[in-house]
Design a protein around this motif. Sequence first.
Motif, mmCIF file in Angstrom:
data_model
loop_
_atom_site.group_PDB
_atom_site.id
_atom_site.type_symbol
_atom_site.label_atom_id
_atom_site.label_comp_id
_atom_site.label_asym_id
_atom_site.label_seq_id
_atom_site.Cartn_x
_atom_site.Cartn_y
_atom_site.Cartn_z
ATOM 1 N N VAL A 64 0.845 -1.203 0.000
ATOM 2 C CA VAL A 64 0.000 0.000 0.000
ATOM 3 C C VAL A 64 0.879 1.250 0.000
ATOM 4 N N MET A 65 1.952 1.243 0.796
ATOM 5 C CA MET A 65 2.850 2.396 0.835
ATOM 6 C C MET A 65 3.625 2.545 -0.475
ATOM 7 N N ILE A 66 3.927 1.419 -1.136
ATOM 8 C CA ILE A 66 4.576 1.487 -2.444
ATOM 9 C C ILE A 66 3.645 2.159 -3.448
ATOM 10 N N LEU A 67 2.366 1.787 -3.409
ATOM 11 C CA LEU A 67 1.391 2.425 -4.290
ATOM 12 C C LEU A 67 1.173 3.881 -3.915
ATOM 13 N N PHE A 68 1.245 4.192 -2.612
ATOM 14 C CA PHE A 68 1.138 5.575 -2.145
ATOM 15 C C PHE A 68 2.217 6.420 -2.822
ATOM 16 N N ASN A 69 3.434 5.894 -2.858
ATOM 17 C CA ASN A 69 4.542 6.605 -3.488
ATOM 18 C C ASN A 69 4.266 6.860 -4.969
ATOM 19 N N LEU A 70 3.827 5.828 -5.677
ATOM 20 C CA LEU A 70 3.530 5.981 -7.106
ATOM 21 C C LEU A 70 2.407 6.992 -7.334
ATOM 22 N N ALA A 71 1.388 6.940 -6.475
ATOM 23 C CA ALA A 71 0.247 7.848 -6.639
ATOM 24 C C ALA A 71 0.647 9.296 -6.407
ATOM 25 N N ILE A 72 1.476 9.546 -5.392
ATOM 26 C CA ILE A 72 1.932 10.911 -5.125
ATOM 27 C C ILE A 72 2.711 11.455 -6.317
ATOM 28 N N LEU A 73 3.626 10.643 -6.831
ATOM 29 C CA LEU A 73 4.431 11.093 -7.968
ATOM 30 C C LEU A 73 3.563 11.356 -9.193
ATOM 31 N N ALA A 74 2.626 10.441 -9.462
ATOM 32 C CA ALA A 74 1.834 10.536 -10.696
ATOM 33 C C ALA A 74 0.710 11.549 -10.599
ATOM 34 N N MET A 75 0.094 11.678 -9.428
ATOM 35 C CA MET A 75 -1.086 12.533 -9.299
ATOM 36 C C MET A 75 -0.753 13.980 -8.928
ATOM 37 N N THR A 76 0.416 14.209 -8.319
ATOM 38 C CA THR A 76 0.743 15.578 -7.888
ATOM 39 C C THR A 76 2.058 16.084 -8.478
ATOM 40 N N ALA A 77 3.145 15.336 -8.277
ATOM 41 C CA ALA A 77 4.461 15.836 -8.691
ATOM 42 C C ALA A 77 4.563 16.006 -10.201
ATOM 43 N N LEU A 78 4.233 14.964 -10.959
ATOM 44 C CA LEU A 78 4.344 15.030 -12.420
ATOM 45 C C LEU A 78 3.418 16.075 -13.039
ATOM 46 N N PRO A 79 2.103 16.071 -12.726
ATOM 47 C CA PRO A 79 1.221 17.086 -13.335
ATOM 48 C C PRO A 79 1.592 18.509 -12.945
ATOM 49 N N ALA A 80 1.963 18.707 -11.671
ATOM 50 C CA ALA A 80 2.307 20.058 -11.232
ATOM 51 C C ALA A 80 3.523 20.579 -11.989
ATOM 52 N N THR A 81 4.516 19.718 -12.203
ATOM 53 C CA THR A 81 5.732 20.142 -12.905
ATOM 54 C C THR A 81 5.447 20.450 -14.367
ATOM 55 N N LEU A 82 4.788 19.524 -15.070
ATOM 56 C CA LEU A 82 4.542 19.721 -16.494
ATOM 57 C C LEU A 82 3.580 20.873 -16.757
ATOM 58 N N ALA A 83 2.513 20.951 -15.955
ATOM 59 C CA ALA A 83 1.582 22.068 -16.127
ATOM 60 C C ALA A 83 2.265 23.386 -15.792
ATOM 61 N N GLY A 84 3.159 23.356 -14.800
ATOM 62 C CA GLY A 84 3.921 24.558 -14.462
ATOM 63 C C GLY A 84 4.860 24.956 -15.583
#
Length: 249
Positions: A64-84
């Motif tokens: 679950v924590m491994i998926l938590f890591n993937l979700a944070i990267l994919a749902m917040t870090a990646l979109p925020a960077t590219l949209a920025g």
Amino acid sequence: MTAPSATWRLMRTEIKLCVRDKSAPVWGVGFPLIVLIILGSVPALREPREIYGGLTAFDIYVPVMILFNLAILAMTALPATLAGYRETGVLRRMRTTPVGPARMLAAQLVANLAVALVAVVLFLAVAGLGFGVQPPRNAAGFVVGWLLSATALLAMGLLISALAPGRNAAMAIGTVLFFPMMFLAGLWVPIAEMPPPLRAVSQYSPLGSGMQVFQDAYLGHVPPVQPMVVLAGYAVVCAIVAVRWFRWE
């Protein structure tokens, strides 16, 4: 400067920027690692239970924590960077260079995959060395499940980046999607203890499917076809739509 060397330098730069960003190392790696250590320190969570197929509740929370890591990267870090990058004109300016904006997308994907890879190794090492959690009995199934989960989630992150008009909108969309997906992955209530209707919904969610593959891999089983097809479907559909509708400026 040749195109390969330029791409490699761009990847290294994006990895450095990704590490410096607070969301990836702190929320994507540090926070779930702290939660993992806290849960591992609770003796009641380290007792095998029949409802989990002989695994302990703590065994369940490691993936679950491994998926938590993937979700944070994919749902917040990646979109925020590219949209920025789009919002500030970085992607538009990249079009005037030999590297081009497409390599920027590839560099972002590699950077987030690198952080995710470090995180999964760290989580498994802490769970194993610190709390005696056995590694997945079907290592190949676990690796395949991780790759499919990462691909599906990062494709969803690209889709958010394609549709969101700016950084704030991208972060808002990602946050709205993050919490229900983590619920269906069993963050608050393990999937095995959910009511049948919720379990059925979880089977067709990206993180719920990822959890099903991980749990079977931990038990030494060959992961079933259905969750892998679901993950592949999310990856293909989201990637196609993201490429079709992605705006560089």
